[in-house]
Design a protein around this motif. Structure first.
Motif, PDB file in Angstrom:
ATOM      1  N   ILE A 126      82.539 -13.361  -0.879  1.00  0.00           N
ATOM      2  CA  ILE A 126      81.771 -14.612  -0.810  1.00  0.00           C
ATOM      3  C   ILE A 126      80.639 -14.577  -1.833  1.00  0.00           C
ATOM      4  O   ILE A 126      80.412 -15.553  -2.559  1.00  0.00           O
ATOM      5  CB  ILE A 126      81.243 -14.839   0.624  1.00  0.00           C
ATOM      6  CG1 ILE A 126      82.422 -15.160   1.544  1.00  0.00           C
ATOM      7  CG2 ILE A 126      80.202 -15.961   0.657  1.00  0.00           C
ATOM      8  CD1 ILE A 126      82.071 -15.211   3.012  1.00  0.00           C
ATOM      9  N   ALA A 127      79.918 -13.450  -1.907  1.00  0.00           N
ATOM     10  CA  ALA A 127      78.818 -13.341  -2.873  1.00  0.00           C
ATOM     11  C   ALA A 127      79.347 -13.543  -4.297  1.00  0.00           C
ATOM     12  O   ALA A 127      78.760 -14.293  -5.083  1.00  0.00           O
ATOM     13  CB  ALA A 127      78.132 -11.988  -2.744  1.00  0.00           C
ATOM     14  N   GLU A 128      80.477 -12.893  -4.604  1.00  0.00           N
ATOM     15  CA  GLU A 128      80.999 -12.979  -5.976  1.00  0.00           C
ATOM     16  C   GLU A 128      81.676 -14.326  -6.242  1.00  0.00           C
ATOM     17  O   GLU A 128      81.394 -14.986  -7.242  1.00  0.00           O
ATOM     18  CB  GLU A 128      81.982 -11.823  -6.225  1.00  0.00           C
ATOM     19  CG  GLU A 128      81.218 -10.503  -6.383  1.00  0.00           C
ATOM     20  CD  GLU A 128      82.113  -9.267  -6.297  1.00  0.00           C
ATOM     21  OE1 GLU A 128      83.356  -9.410  -6.303  1.00  0.00           O
ATOM     22  OE2 GLU A 128      81.552  -8.156  -6.214  1.00  0.00           O
ATOM     23  N   GLY A 129      82.561 -14.725  -5.337  1.00  0.00           N
ATOM     24  CA  GLY A 129      83.330 -15.965  -5.549  1.00  0.00           C
ATOM     25  C   GLY A 129      82.439 -17.195  -5.510  1.00  0.00           C
ATOM     26  O   GLY A 129      82.434 -18.011  -6.431  1.00  0.00           O
ATOM     27  N   LEU A 130      81.645 -17.319  -4.438  1.00  0.00           N
ATOM     28  CA  LEU A 130      80.799 -18.509  -4.324  1.00  0.00           C
ATOM     29  C   LEU A 130      79.627 -18.433  -5.307  1.00  0.00           C
ATOM     30  O   LEU A 130      79.123 -19.470  -5.738  1.00  0.00           O
ATOM     31  CB  LEU A 130      80.319 -18.701  -2.885  1.00  0.00           C
ATOM     32  CG  LEU A 130      81.430 -18.977  -1.858  1.00  0.00           C
ATOM     33  CD1 LEU A 130      80.824 -19.304  -0.501  1.00  0.00           C
ATOM     34  CD2 LEU A 130      82.359 -20.110  -2.304  1.00  0.00           C
ATOM     35  N   GLY A 131      79.213 -17.225  -5.671  1.00  0.00           N
ATOM     36  CA  GLY A 131      78.205 -17.083  -6.723  1.00  0.00           C
ATOM     37  C   GLY A 131      78.702 -17.713  -8.025  1.00  0.00           C
ATOM     38  O   GLY A 131      77.979 -18.466  -8.674  1.00  0.00           O
TER      39      GLY A 131
ATOM     40  N   ARG B   2      72.194 -11.753  -0.751  1.00  0.00           N
ATOM     41  CA  ARG B   2      72.807 -12.326  -1.955  1.00  0.00           C
ATOM     42  C   ARG B   2      73.979 -13.225  -1.549  1.00  0.00           C
ATOM     43  O   ARG B   2      74.162 -14.323  -2.074  1.00  0.00           O
ATOM     44  CB  ARG B   2      73.310 -11.177  -2.853  1.00  0.00           C
ATOM     45  CG  ARG B   2      73.849 -11.606  -4.198  1.00  0.00           C
ATOM     46  CD  ARG B   2      74.128 -10.411  -5.099  1.00  0.00           C
ATOM     47  NE  ARG B   2      75.282  -9.632  -4.688  1.00  0.00           N
ATOM     48  CZ  ARG B   2      76.523  -9.743  -5.203  1.00  0.00           C
ATOM     49  NH1 ARG B   2      76.750 -10.601  -6.169  1.00  0.00           N
ATOM     50  NH2 ARG B   2      77.506  -8.992  -4.772  1.00  0.00           N
ATOM     51  N   MET B   3      74.741 -12.769  -0.570  1.00  0.00           N
ATOM     52  CA  MET B   3      75.861 -13.560  -0.061  1.00  0.00           C
ATOM     53  C   MET B   3      75.357 -14.859   0.541  1.00  0.00           C
ATOM     54  O   MET B   3      75.902 -15.928   0.297  1.00  0.00           O
ATOM     55  CB  MET B   3      76.603 -12.718   0.985  1.00  0.00           C
ATOM     56  CG  MET B   3      77.818 -13.378   1.569  1.00  0.00           C
ATOM     57  SD  MET B   3      77.459 -14.398   3.010  1.00  0.00           S
ATOM     58  CE  MET B   3      77.064 -13.132   4.211  1.00  0.00           C
ATOM     59  N   TRP B   4      74.284 -14.775   1.308  1.00  0.00           N
ATOM     60  CA  TRP B   4      73.736 -15.965   1.959  1.00  0.00           C
ATOM     61  C   TRP B   4      73.282 -16.987   0.918  1.00  0.00           C
ATOM     62  O   TRP B   4      73.543 -18.179   1.038  1.00  0.00           O
ATOM     63  CB  TRP B   4      72.592 -15.528   2.891  1.00  0.00           C
ATOM     64  CG  TRP B   4      71.686 -16.633   3.385  1.00  0.00           C
ATOM     65  CD1 TRP B   4      70.345 -16.682   3.261  1.00  0.00           C
ATOM     66  CD2 TRP B   4      72.078 -17.821   4.091  1.00  0.00           C
ATOM     67  NE1 TRP B   4      69.859 -17.830   3.839  1.00  0.00           N
ATOM     68  CE2 TRP B   4      70.903 -18.552   4.346  1.00  0.00           C
ATOM     69  CE3 TRP B   4      73.299 -18.342   4.504  1.00  0.00           C
ATOM     70  CZ2 TRP B   4      70.910 -19.771   5.008  1.00  0.00           C
ATOM     71  CZ3 TRP B   4      73.302 -19.566   5.163  1.00  0.00           C
ATOM     72  CH2 TRP B   4      72.125 -20.261   5.413  1.00  0.00           C
TER      73      TRP B   4
END
Lengths: 139, 139
Positions: A126-131, B2-4
């Protein structure tokens, strides 16, 4: 499309948890994020236009929220000394104290609703993809 | 955290893309989702309370959106024949046609902003992780 529906539902439901928790503190989620951004900035001050960009919100929507924070004594508006067009939002001492009181409950809500439910691999995805999604759309 | 922040930013920015695209079609995102849920339901009809649950929205917020759809001739309200308290939202023929016209542009926007940016592994992790987040909060 399964991913899209999970994303939509989680966004709405986590948002609802956060709204409810902060409502008990007399703040909207945007108001809370304004306090966080100001506390993280140099000298607790940011231009309204910088705040709007950082929160991905419209200037009119932000203006309303900052007015509510002003009424509560947590933020004040100042004219920007280096830019006649610019208005600056400034965190008051009371605002800094209020944020310190409210932050633990907010963080606990995010943790319980979202962070603790995910595996470390899911969190990373999620951190990488949504980032990357965010960077492309903000760019 | 970071994910949030990635989750928050992607939610806000993808939401903004969708709002802008649908605004060009004269619909809000909630109005679009109402049309989709009704089109997917038996005989194009759902109780207002079922719709509110499915869209994770408040009944008052939903009521306003359905009134806008009614004014546009896309939905009509009926009293529920099996429940005197229940009000049912019904998709009109015009609503079904409108959805058929609008859906391809909406799906293309979601694809471009979100789906196409993610790797298959990220998509799977997000579907599973956020699916679980949603199930726990909706439960």
């Amino acid at each position: 499309m399964r991913m899209w529906h999970a994303f939509l539902a989680a966004g709405a439901l986590v948002g609802r948890e956060i709204d409810q928790q902060l409502k008990g503190e007399g703040l909207s989620h945007t108001q809370y994020e304004v306090l966080v951004r100001l506390a993280d900035s140099v000298a607790g001050r940011l231009r309204m236009s910088e705040l709007a960009d950082a929160l991905y919100t419209s200037k009119s929507g932000l203006s309303y929220q900052v007015t509510q924070l002003e009424k509560a004594g947590l933020v004040r508006r100042e004219t920007c000394p280096t830019d006649v067009r610019g208005i600056v939002a400034v965190l008051t001492e009371q605002g800094r104290t209020r944020l310190r009181e409210v932050a633990p409950g907010h963080v606990a809500t995010v943790r319980r609703a979202l962070i603790d439910v995910l595996t470390p691999a899911q969190s990373r995805a999620i951190a990488e993809g949504l980032g990357e999604v965010g960077r492309r759309l903000a760019g």
